[in-house]
Motif scaffolding. Sequence first.
Motif, mmCIF file in Angstrom:
data_model
loop_
_atom_site.group_PDB
_atom_site.id
_atom_site.type_symbol
_atom_site.label_atom_id
_atom_site.label_comp_id
_atom_site.label_asym_id
_atom_site.label_seq_id
_atom_site.Cartn_x
_atom_site.Cartn_y
_atom_site.Cartn_z
ATOM 1 N N GLU A 91 -1.283 -1.532 -0.598
ATOM 2 C CA GLU A 91 -1.983 -0.807 -1.660
ATOM 3 C C GLU A 91 -2.493 -1.755 -2.732
ATOM 4 O O GLU A 91 -3.584 -1.547 -3.294
ATOM 5 N N THR A 92 -1.727 -2.807 -3.031
ATOM 6 C CA THR A 92 -2.173 -3.777 -4.034
ATOM 7 C C THR A 92 -3.418 -4.518 -3.573
ATOM 8 O O THR A 92 -4.387 -4.681 -4.323
ATOM 9 N N ILE A 93 -3.401 -4.957 -2.300
ATOM 10 C CA ILE A 93 -4.568 -5.679 -1.766
ATOM 11 C C ILE A 93 -5.788 -4.765 -1.708
ATOM 12 O O ILE A 93 -6.907 -5.157 -2.084
ATOM 13 N N SER A 94 -5.589 -3.525 -1.242
ATOM 14 C CA SER A 94 -6.718 -2.593 -1.161
ATOM 15 C C SER A 94 -7.280 -2.265 -2.533
ATOM 16 O O SER A 94 -8.478 -2.010 -2.679
ATOM 17 N N ASN A 95 -6.412 -2.276 -3.548
ATOM 18 C CA ASN A 95 -6.871 -2.011 -4.915
ATOM 19 C C ASN A 95 -7.654 -3.199 -5.472
ATOM 20 O O ASN A 95 -8.656 -3.027 -6.166
ATOM 21 N N ILE A 96 -7.207 -4.407 -5.151
ATOM 22 C CA ILE A 96 -7.858 -5.609 -5.681
ATOM 23 C C ILE A 96 -9.250 -5.797 -5.088
ATOM 24 O O ILE A 96 -10.173 -6.242 -5.777
ATOM 25 N N VAL A 143 3.024 3.521 -3.871
ATOM 26 C CA VAL A 143 3.821 4.007 -2.740
ATOM 27 C C VAL A 143 3.430 5.460 -2.479
ATOM 28 O O VAL A 143 3.758 6.345 -3.263
ATOM 29 N N PRO A 144 2.704 5.747 -1.398
ATOM 30 C CA PRO A 144 2.308 7.134 -1.098
ATOM 31 C C PRO A 144 3.524 8.018 -0.844
ATOM 32 O O PRO A 144 4.612 7.540 -0.482
ATOM 33 N N PRO A 191 8.622 5.988 4.331
ATOM 34 C CA PRO A 191 10.018 5.612 4.597
ATOM 35 C C PRO A 191 10.439 4.426 3.743
ATOM 36 O O PRO A 191 9.604 3.577 3.377
ATOM 37 N N GLY A 192 11.733 4.355 3.419
ATOM 38 C CA GLY A 192 12.223 3.301 2.534
ATOM 39 C C GLY A 192 11.995 1.911 3.080
ATOM 40 O O GLY A 192 11.712 0.975 2.332
ATOM 41 N N ILE A 193 12.082 1.751 4.411
ATOM 42 C CA ILE A 193 11.933 0.421 4.992
ATOM 43 C C ILE A 193 10.496 -0.082 4.916
ATOM 44 O O ILE A 193 10.224 -1.281 4.932
ATOM 45 N N LEU A 194 9.537 0.855 4.804
ATOM 46 C CA LEU A 194 8.123 0.472 4.744
ATOM 47 C C LEU A 194 7.590 0.336 3.325
ATOM 48 O O LEU A 194 6.433 -0.066 3.140
ATOM 49 N N MET A 195 8.409 0.654 2.327
ATOM 50 C CA MET A 195 7.913 0.634 0.943
ATOM 51 C C MET A 195 7.421 -0.739 0.492
ATOM 52 O O MET A 195 6.354 -0.836 -0.130
ATOM 53 N N PRO A 196 8.136 -1.859 0.775
ATOM 54 C CA PRO A 196 7.595 -3.170 0.353
ATOM 55 C C PRO A 196 6.240 -3.473 0.986
ATOM 56 O O PRO A 196 5.347 -4.031 0.322
#
Length: 224
Positions: free
Chosen positions: A146-151, A130-131, A135-140
């Motif tokens: 970020e997970t997909i970009s990391n994989i 989470v950069p 905003p809280g609504i965009l965290m999920p």
Amino acid sequence: MNNLFSSFDPLTNIFNLPLNWLSSLLFIMFIPSLYWILPSRMQLIWNLIIKTLHNEFKTLLKNSSNFESTMIFISIFSFVLINNFLGLFPYIFTSTSQLVLTLTLSLPLWLSFMIYGWLNKTNHMFAHLVPNGTPGILMPFMVCIETISNIIRPGTLAVRLTANMIAGHLILTLLGNTGSNMTIFLVTFLIIIQIALLMLEMAVAFIQSYVIAILITLYSSEIN
């Protein structure tokens, strides 16, 4: 050549032996440092390149300033650079144009970074999903992105190098195959274009090896 892509076929063999992969070991012939009492000009230039890369990688790693911490990244740069250059010579197999080799370089390093990070710095790895300022609504959604970009990082590293090496070789092959149907004037013009493209490919060979080494260094610095 059976088709346009046969020059990139790793199954090409001589006496039923896949000898084309031996091109990845030809760089040993270019490092005869033990034969010199004083360093040769080539060795002096190479030492200058290594020192410059060490200073660049040292600033990216931040916490490490010793030479051993950047040696693995300099070794990857050297291996990829020499194999890229060797692929520009006639009748030498370009090993870096194969996903088998590029994935072998990128996937184990990425896995080692991930295993080390999630085992030893779990909170830091979760926070990295989470950069700052999200905003809280965009965290999920950011966690998923970020997970997909990391994989896909090892895949993008491998495909970037492979695609750039294949593209230049294909252009050179296509232009070279048309030379037999041209007049002498057009052949002269074609040779000039081929020389210009070859110089461009030499620049691409250097840039791509630098890019893959820098990206792997950045992925390491995120963990550390």
